[in-house]
Design a protein around this motif. Sequence first.
Motif, PDB file in Angstrom:
ATOM      1  N   GLY A  94      64.177  55.623  24.529  1.00  0.00           N
ATOM      2  CA  GLY A  94      65.644  55.788  24.240  1.00  0.00           C
ATOM      3  C   GLY A  94      66.358  54.849  23.524  1.00  0.00           C
ATOM      4  O   GLY A  94      65.783  53.732  23.713  1.00  0.00           O
ATOM      5  N   ASP A  95      67.453  55.009  23.313  1.00  0.00           N
ATOM      6  CA  ASP A  95      68.378  54.133  22.711  1.00  0.00           C
ATOM      7  C   ASP A  95      68.630  52.649  23.462  1.00  0.00           C
ATOM      8  O   ASP A  95      68.585  51.682  23.155  1.00  0.00           O
ATOM      9  CB  ASP A  95      69.546  54.425  22.058  1.00  0.00           C
ATOM     10  N   ASP A  96      68.769  52.953  24.664  1.00  0.00           N
ATOM     11  CA  ASP A  96      68.963  51.896  25.567  1.00  0.00           C
ATOM     12  C   ASP A  96      67.576  51.294  26.281  1.00  0.00           C
ATOM     13  O   ASP A  96      67.756  50.374  27.197  1.00  0.00           O
ATOM     14  CB  ASP A  96      70.078  52.218  26.712  1.00  0.00           C
ATOM     15  N   LEU A  97      66.499  52.112  25.971  1.00  0.00           N
ATOM     16  CA  LEU A  97      65.388  51.543  26.711  1.00  0.00           C
ATOM     17  C   LEU A  97      65.221  51.585  28.157  1.00  0.00           C
ATOM     18  O   LEU A  97      64.487  50.868  28.743  1.00  0.00           O
ATOM     19  CB  LEU A  97      64.810  50.103  26.302  1.00  0.00           C
ATOM     20  N   LYS A  98      65.905  52.930  28.589  1.00  0.00           N
ATOM     21  CA  LYS A  98      66.151  52.744  30.233  1.00  0.00           C
ATOM     22  C   LYS A  98      65.349  53.895  30.696  1.00  0.00           C
ATOM     23  O   LYS A  98      65.553  54.482  31.723  1.00  0.00           O
ATOM     24  CB  LYS A  98      67.267  52.335  30.557  1.00  0.00           C
ATOM     25  N   THR A  99      64.915  54.892  29.581  1.00  0.00           N
ATOM     26  CA  THR A  99      64.302  55.990  30.016  1.00  0.00           C
ATOM     27  C   THR A  99      62.385  55.830  30.096  1.00  0.00           C
ATOM     28  O   THR A  99      61.861  55.281  28.971  1.00  0.00           O
ATOM     29  CB  THR A  99      64.241  56.962  29.035  1.00  0.00           C
ATOM     30  N   LEU A 100      62.053  55.729  31.381  1.00  0.00           N
ATOM     31  CA  LEU A 100      60.715  55.548  31.410  1.00  0.00           C
ATOM     32  C   LEU A 100      60.001  56.905  31.437  1.00  0.00           C
ATOM     33  O   LEU A 100      60.188  57.835  31.990  1.00  0.00           O
ATOM     34  CB  LEU A 100      60.277  54.941  32.979  1.00  0.00           C
ATOM     35  N   VAL A 101      59.097  57.056  30.426  1.00  0.00           N
ATOM     36  CA  VAL A 101      58.352  58.093  30.141  1.00  0.00           C
ATOM     37  C   VAL A 101      56.757  57.897  30.424  1.00  0.00           C
ATOM     38  O   VAL A 101      56.130  56.940  30.020  1.00  0.00           O
ATOM     39  CB  VAL A 101      58.364  58.784  28.522  1.00  0.00           C
ATOM     40  N   ILE A 102      56.566  58.927  31.258  1.00  0.00           N
ATOM     41  CA  ILE A 102      55.169  58.876  31.930  1.00  0.00           C
ATOM     42  C   ILE A 102      54.367  59.861  31.501  1.00  0.00           C
ATOM     43  O   ILE A 102      54.525  60.942  31.477  1.00  0.00           O
ATOM     44  CB  ILE A 102      55.247  59.017  33.640  1.00  0.00           C
ATOM     45  N   THR A 103      52.740  59.533  31.081  1.00  0.00           N
ATOM     46  CA  THR A 103      52.043  60.445  30.795  1.00  0.00           C
ATOM     47  C   THR A 103      50.983  60.775  31.863  1.00  0.00           C
ATOM     48  O   THR A 103      50.936  59.951  32.813  1.00  0.00           O
ATOM     49  CB  THR A 103      50.953  59.854  29.607  1.00  0.00           C
ATOM     50  N   THR A 104      50.422  61.882  31.809  1.00  0.00           N
ATOM     51  CA  THR A 104      49.690  62.329  32.938  1.00  0.00           C
ATOM     52  C   THR A 104      48.434  62.977  32.344  1.00  0.00           C
ATOM     53  O   THR A 104      48.150  63.262  31.241  1.00  0.00           O
ATOM     54  CB  THR A 104      50.436  63.402  34.054  1.00  0.00           C
ATOM     55  N   SER A 105      47.430  63.491  33.306  1.00  0.00           N
ATOM     56  CA  SER A 105      46.185  63.920  33.099  1.00  0.00           C
ATOM     57  C   SER A 105      45.800  65.346  33.873  1.00  0.00           C
ATOM     58  O   SER A 105      46.322  65.298  35.179  1.00  0.00           O
ATOM     59  CB  SER A 105      45.215  62.920  33.126  1.00  0.00           C
ATOM     60  N   ASN A 106      45.225  66.207  33.276  1.00  0.00           N
ATOM     61  CA  ASN A 106      44.418  67.045  34.017  1.00  0.00           C
ATOM     62  C   ASN A 106      42.855  67.066  34.233  1.00  0.00           C
ATOM     63  O   ASN A 106      42.166  67.969  34.446  1.00  0.00           O
ATOM     64  CB  ASN A 106      45.016  68.721  33.951  1.00  0.00           C
ATOM     65  N   LEU A 107      42.743  65.947  33.558  1.00  0.00           N
ATOM     66  CA  LEU A 107      41.049  65.436  33.715  1.00  0.00           C
ATOM     67  C   LEU A 107      40.545  65.489  35.269  1.00  0.00           C
ATOM     68  O   LEU A 107      41.040  65.042  35.960  1.00  0.00           O
ATOM     69  CB  LEU A 107      40.793  64.352  33.004  1.00  0.00           C
ATOM     70  N   ASN A 108      39.139  66.209  35.227  1.00  0.00           N
ATOM     71  CA  ASN A 108      38.366  66.247  36.464  1.00  0.00           C
ATOM     72  C   ASN A 108      39.034  66.976  37.442  1.00  0.00           C
ATOM     73  O   ASN A 108      38.974  66.977  38.689  1.00  0.00           O
ATOM     74  CB  ASN A 108      37.882  64.827  36.862  1.00  0.00           C
ATOM     75  N   LEU A 109      39.991  67.910  37.229  1.00  0.00           N
ATOM     76  CA  LEU A 109      40.602  68.591  38.238  1.00  0.00           C
ATOM     77  C   LEU A 109      39.895  70.145  38.179  1.00  0.00           C
ATOM     78  O   LEU A 109      39.641  70.773  37.409  1.00  0.00           O
ATOM     79  CB  LEU A 109      41.994  68.972  38.058  1.00  0.00           C
ATOM     80  N   SER A 110      39.632  70.529  39.617  1.00  0.00           N
ATOM     81  CA  SER A 110      39.056  71.963  39.739  1.00  0.00           C
ATOM     82  C   SER A 110      39.943  73.109  39.643  1.00  0.00           C
ATOM     83  O   SER A 110      41.221  72.637  39.411  1.00  0.00           O
ATOM     84  CB  SER A 110      38.433  71.885  41.214  1.00  0.00           C
ATOM     85  N   LYS A 111      39.576  74.128  39.602  1.00  0.00           N
ATOM     86  CA  LYS A 111      40.228  75.099  39.314  1.00  0.00           C
ATOM     87  C   LYS A 111      41.464  75.345  40.377  1.00  0.00           C
ATOM     88  O   LYS A 111      42.671  75.394  40.072  1.00  0.00           O
ATOM     89  CB  LYS A 111      39.785  76.633  39.542  1.00  0.00           C
ATOM     90  N   GLU A 112      41.210  75.031  41.612  1.00  0.00           N
ATOM     91  CA  GLU A 112      41.968  74.802  42.765  1.00  0.00           C
ATOM     92  C   GLU A 112      43.146  74.012  42.440  1.00  0.00           C
ATOM     93  O   GLU A 112      44.449  73.974  42.841  1.00  0.00           O
ATOM     94  CB  GLU A 112      41.485  74.963  44.075  1.00  0.00           C
ATOM     95  N   GLU A 113      42.564  72.607  42.095  1.00  0.00           N
ATOM     96  CA  GLU A 113      43.455  71.655  42.119  1.00  0.00           C
ATOM     97  C   GLU A 113      44.438  71.679  40.868  1.00  0.00           C
ATOM     98  O   GLU A 113      45.802  71.403  40.786  1.00  0.00           O
ATOM     99  CB  GLU A 113      42.835  70.359  41.752  1.00  0.00           C
ATOM    100  N   LYS A 114      44.133  72.473  39.661  1.00  0.00           N
ATOM    101  CA  LYS A 114      44.831  72.804  38.739  1.00  0.00           C
ATOM    102  C   LYS A 114      46.053  73.842  39.205  1.00  0.00           C
ATOM    103  O   LYS A 114      47.194  73.515  38.705  1.00  0.00           O
ATOM    104  CB  LYS A 114      44.020  73.461  37.463  1.00  0.00           C
ATOM    105  N   GLU A 115      45.627  74.536  40.141  1.00  0.00           N
ATOM    106  CA  GLU A 115      46.763  75.410  40.392  1.00  0.00           C
ATOM    107  C   GLU A 115      47.811  74.791  41.295  1.00  0.00           C
ATOM    108  O   GLU A 115      48.896  75.039  41.221  1.00  0.00           O
ATOM    109  CB  GLU A 115      46.000  76.586  41.438  1.00  0.00           C
ATOM    110  N   ILE A 116      47.329  73.740  41.910  1.00  0.00           N
ATOM    111  CA  ILE A 116      48.324  72.876  42.852  1.00  0.00           C
ATOM    112  C   ILE A 116      48.938  71.915  41.727  1.00  0.00           C
ATOM    113  O   ILE A 116      50.223  71.539  42.416  1.00  0.00           O
ATOM    114  CB  ILE A 116      47.272  71.821  43.983  1.00  0.00           C
ATOM    115  N   ASN A 117      48.522  71.490  40.655  1.00  0.00           N
ATOM    116  CA  ASN A 117      48.886  70.643  39.980  1.00  0.00           C
ATOM    117  C   ASN A 117      49.391  71.479  38.474  1.00  0.00           C
ATOM    118  O   ASN A 117      48.705  71.030  37.388  1.00  0.00           O
ATOM    119  CB  ASN A 117      48.146  69.437  39.824  1.00  0.00           C
TER     120      ASN A 117
END
Length: 290
Positions: free
Chosen positions: A244-267
């Motif tokens: 962002g222009d003021d460098l105050k927006t923290l952008v966070i990356t995430t992963s769905n690696l190694n998640l089971s089918k059930e965990e993907k439904e929860i996440n």
Amino acid sequence: MNIAKPIFDIKPEHGEGPIWDPIEKKFYCVDLLRGSYYKVDWETGVSEEFSVGQELGVMALCENGKIVVGVRDGFGFFDEPLKKLELIENSPEIEVKERRMNDGAIDPKGRFFAGTMEYDGANPTGKLYCLHQDMSWNCLEENIYITNGMGWSPDKKTYYMIDTFRNLMYAYDYDIETGNISNRRLHIQWEKDEYPDGMCVDADGGFWVAMWLGSKVSHFDANGIWVKDIEVPVLHTTSCCFAGDDLKTLVITTSNLNLSKEEKEINPLAGRCFAFETEIAGQIEPRFKA
């Protein structure tokens, strides 16, 4: 409430390595194991995906407009218009098939720091390398499980690096003229079941650390003292950057690696990027001086 909200429509399998381009107003992040990266227009959210051709641990912007990358086979450059990857000659670890580049950053002088890990992180065979402007490179550190989040203090005198499976962050004295690091010491220690991943350093020298298996980004002050946690509604947070222009927006990356089918439904949002508005500004990241 310190809760991050989803941003953009992209959904990498294993999002990592976020970058903010303040000139073009673009956001980048890698899809590490798929060997690609996303380029997102900050205003419109319109995205493009570029395939690099092999596992892409980290990327950074160059002053000449190219992209410098740390990939499975070491250091290289990606030409976006030509969609072509070129490795540097004698690229480090090009023949080492059990390891790959994992994370990195551009130092204040425009050098590219990046480190390796075994694919499963089982043994401390990772190394930290520095790529210089003349395409020479040297090894700065060895005996690392997972070379991860790194950055520099605002006064440019200290370098920080996370080793995820040692559950810690190191601090080093940093020589800005040579790029050498020395005097390693413990800066932050986590519990054995806490796994620090990627991070960024703010303008006050504080740390924002994404926690694998932690559903959060933890904020520490410059001395390594915990300040607060930013909740992220997925299991695996992987890295973050200020945007962002003021460098105050923290952008966070995430992963769905190694998640089971059930965990993907929860996440269901796993893999998405998230944003959190901070009161502290980040630092503008340098570019590689090719």
